[in-house]
Design a protein around this motif. Sequence first.
Motif, PDB file in Angstrom:
ATOM      1  N   MET A   1       0.835  -1.205   0.000  1.00 44.26           N
ATOM      2  CA  MET A   1       0.000   0.000   0.000  1.00 44.26           C
ATOM      3  C   MET A   1       0.869   1.254   0.000  1.00 44.26           C
ATOM      4  O   MET A   1       0.616   2.203  -0.753  1.00 44.26           O
ATOM      5  CB  MET A   1      -0.949  -0.028   1.211  1.00 44.26           C
TER       6      MET A   1
ATOM      7  N   SER B   1       0.973   3.920  -3.234  1.00 47.36           N
ATOM      8  CA  SER B   1       0.636   5.318  -3.008  1.00 47.36           C
ATOM      9  C   SER B   1       1.809   6.227  -3.369  1.00 47.36           C
ATOM     10  O   SER B   1       1.649   7.233  -4.071  1.00 47.36           O
ATOM     11  CB  SER B   1       0.229   5.482  -1.535  1.00 47.36           C
TER      12      SER B   1
ATOM     13  N   VAL C   1      -9.075  -4.961  -1.002  1.00 50.76           N
ATOM     14  CA  VAL C   1     -10.017  -3.843  -0.888  1.00 50.76           C
ATOM     15  C   VAL C   1      -9.301  -2.498  -1.048  1.00 50.76           C
ATOM     16  O   VAL C   1      -9.887  -1.537  -1.547  1.00 50.76           O
ATOM     17  CB  VAL C   1     -10.814  -3.939   0.429  1.00 50.76           C
ATOM     18  N   TYR C   2      -8.029  -2.438  -0.687  1.00 49.41           N
ATOM     19  CA  TYR C   2      -7.259  -1.229  -0.986  1.00 49.41           C
ATOM     20  C   TYR C   2      -7.229  -1.035  -2.506  1.00 49.41           C
ATOM     21  O   TYR C   2      -7.475   0.066  -3.009  1.00 49.41           O
ATOM     22  CB  TYR C   2      -5.840  -1.340  -0.430  1.00 49.41           C
TER      23      TYR C   2
ATOM     24  N   LYS D   1      -9.348  -2.150  -4.768  1.00 48.29           N
ATOM     25  CA  LYS D   1     -10.672  -1.738  -5.264  1.00 48.29           C
ATOM     26  C   LYS D   1     -10.904  -0.256  -4.982  1.00 48.29           C
ATOM     27  O   LYS D   1     -11.484   0.456  -5.791  1.00 48.29           O
ATOM     28  CB  LYS D   1     -11.774  -2.547  -4.554  1.00 48.29           C
ATOM     29  N   SER D   2     -10.456   0.195  -3.799  1.00 49.67           N
ATOM     30  CA  SER D   2     -10.693   1.580  -3.390  1.00 49.67           C
ATOM     31  C   SER D   2      -9.938   2.577  -4.267  1.00 49.67           C
ATOM     32  O   SER D   2     -10.453   3.649  -4.568  1.00 49.67           O
ATOM     33  CB  SER D   2     -10.275   1.777  -1.929  1.00 49.67           C
ATOM     34  N   ILE D   3      -8.720   2.238  -4.650  1.00 47.15           N
ATOM     35  CA  ILE D   3      -7.899   3.215  -5.381  1.00 47.15           C
ATOM     36  C   ILE D   3      -8.116   3.153  -6.891  1.00 47.15           C
ATOM     37  O   ILE D   3      -7.559   3.970  -7.611  1.00 47.15           O
ATOM     38  CB  ILE D   3      -6.390   3.038  -5.079  1.00 47.15           C
TER      39      ILE D   3
ATOM     40  N   LYS E   1     -10.505   3.944  -9.060  1.00 41.86           N
ATOM     41  CA  LYS E   1     -10.961   5.165  -9.755  1.00 41.86           C
ATOM     42  C   LYS E   1      -9.985   6.327  -9.601  1.00 41.86           C
ATOM     43  O   LYS E   1      -9.612   6.932 -10.600  1.00 41.86           O
ATOM     44  CB  LYS E   1     -12.358   5.549  -9.271  1.00 41.86           C
ATOM     45  N   PRO E   2      -9.582   6.675  -8.378  1.00 40.31           N
ATOM     46  CA  PRO E   2      -8.628   7.790  -8.267  1.00 40.31           C
ATOM     47  C   PRO E   2      -7.319   7.539  -9.014  1.00 40.31           C
ATOM     48  O   PRO E   2      -6.745   8.476  -9.576  1.00 40.31           O
ATOM     49  CB  PRO E   2      -8.395   7.938  -6.758  1.00 40.31           C
ATOM     50  N   PHE E   3      -6.850   6.304  -9.075  1.00 47.88           N
ATOM     51  CA  PHE E   3      -5.605   6.019  -9.792  1.00 47.88           C
ATOM     52  C   PHE E   3      -5.818   6.064 -11.307  1.00 47.88           C
ATOM     53  O   PHE E   3      -4.897   6.411 -12.048  1.00 47.88           O
ATOM     54  CB  PHE E   3      -5.016   4.666  -9.359  1.00 47.88           C
TER      55      PHE E   3
END
Lengths: 232, 229
Positions: free
Chosen positions: B86, B90, B129-130, B132-134, B136-138
């Motif tokens: 993670m 990032s 899940v990290y 999946k979360s990133i 769209k923003p990525f």
Amino acid sequence: MKSRMLITGATSGIGAALAARYAGRADLLLAGRRPYEEVAATLPADAHYVVADQSEPERAAAQIGKALADLGWETLDVVVLNAGTGWSGDPATEPAASIRNTLDANLFAAVTLAHALAALLEGGQLVLVGSTARRGAPRFASYAAAKAGLDGLARALSEEWRGKVRVKIVHPGPTATGMHAKAGFHTGRARALFAPPEMMARLIERAIARRRIRRTISFPQYLAAAVTPWRR
Amino acid sequence: MDLLLARGYDVVSIDLNPPHTECTAVGIVCDLADREALDRNMAAIFAGGPYAVVILNAGISATGRFEKMPVEAYRKLMKVNAEAPMVLASALANAGALKGHLCFVSSLSHFTGYPGAAVYAASKDALAVYAKSIRKPFAKRGIAVTVAYPGPLRTEHAARHAPPGADAARRRDPALAARTMLDAVLAGKRVAFSDPRARTVAVAGGLLPGVMARAMRRVIFEKLDRDVW
């Protein structure tokens, strides 16, 4: 004899509401980050308190272990691991320190406490407080990850400890606590639709009393959609 | 790594060990369980870029009875399996050192539960899940995120952590699985399974989570005769 209960993150939000609900009915050991003098006025009258910052999991487990030994408690009927913290924003700009802290306080602290309390919990119940964010949340990526990790921990442990310790996880939906502000997230008008912590505590108590391993507490879909605009 | 080199990529490896001598990959030796070491190596990792493909594959396990293994082993596991990938993802995105494909290697346990490896399962769920979360923003930064869910593979890792009597022949060839998953990553797929059987297991776990968790208990947890970390 009243049941013995440990609640972490018990000085604000859902944890405080849970403590208030069980006060008088259970012997409570409450854990929080802040010193006793700061929180004494808000704690239920008969509750015991231990300072244990879940951002430092190993230290927090040792502090709670010592508090239990001082109280002479050799068993625990219910442990609610509720402490949580988050960071909000574009996940590419989240500092490494924040990713590490979010995983530590939300997930590794629960691993460490479950591990430390395993023997005391025999015949009792371990309740993890997750979040509906566990399915993924672009503005709360590391928090969502940590809560998904808790769900995985609960699913595995509930099988491993079957017949020994009942393990459950409750995933609350958006709740009007201080967490969003602390995470730097402005909830705006959507906050009017967030559940009050007292109501969430009531729903969590109900989940504790039932048999299901995983319980998601969410508003009807249209409300959920209103408070998660990024989902569209 | 061999596959990427064979396809003509210049490869940078981040590993506890340097690449073997005849390998042309650039090695950055770093213990991902060591926060200071990772932070110290970040500049060198950026300097190897910009990357067209990043695969965050490093992982360790701890199998046995949850309460019998030392908590230090769990600390290390969480850092290597969840925290380091993670932090790397990032930092690479923020530094603009990655334009292209980013793959996190999670586990099929994300769909089935994994009694006997509770913390490993937690780390792999967190990673999935990290990712999946990133996604769209990525995507706005020109990065396509894939989560790989390998099933049982014939690796040293599996041999070390599998229960006694487990049939290694039923595990898939890791080279074949790597090719299948790399192709999915390069095609920009959201998920990559190692083989069709893994996909079937994932679907079954989604439909009948309780049944799958109990099956995992029977075929793995109840057969483990030792705690390995």
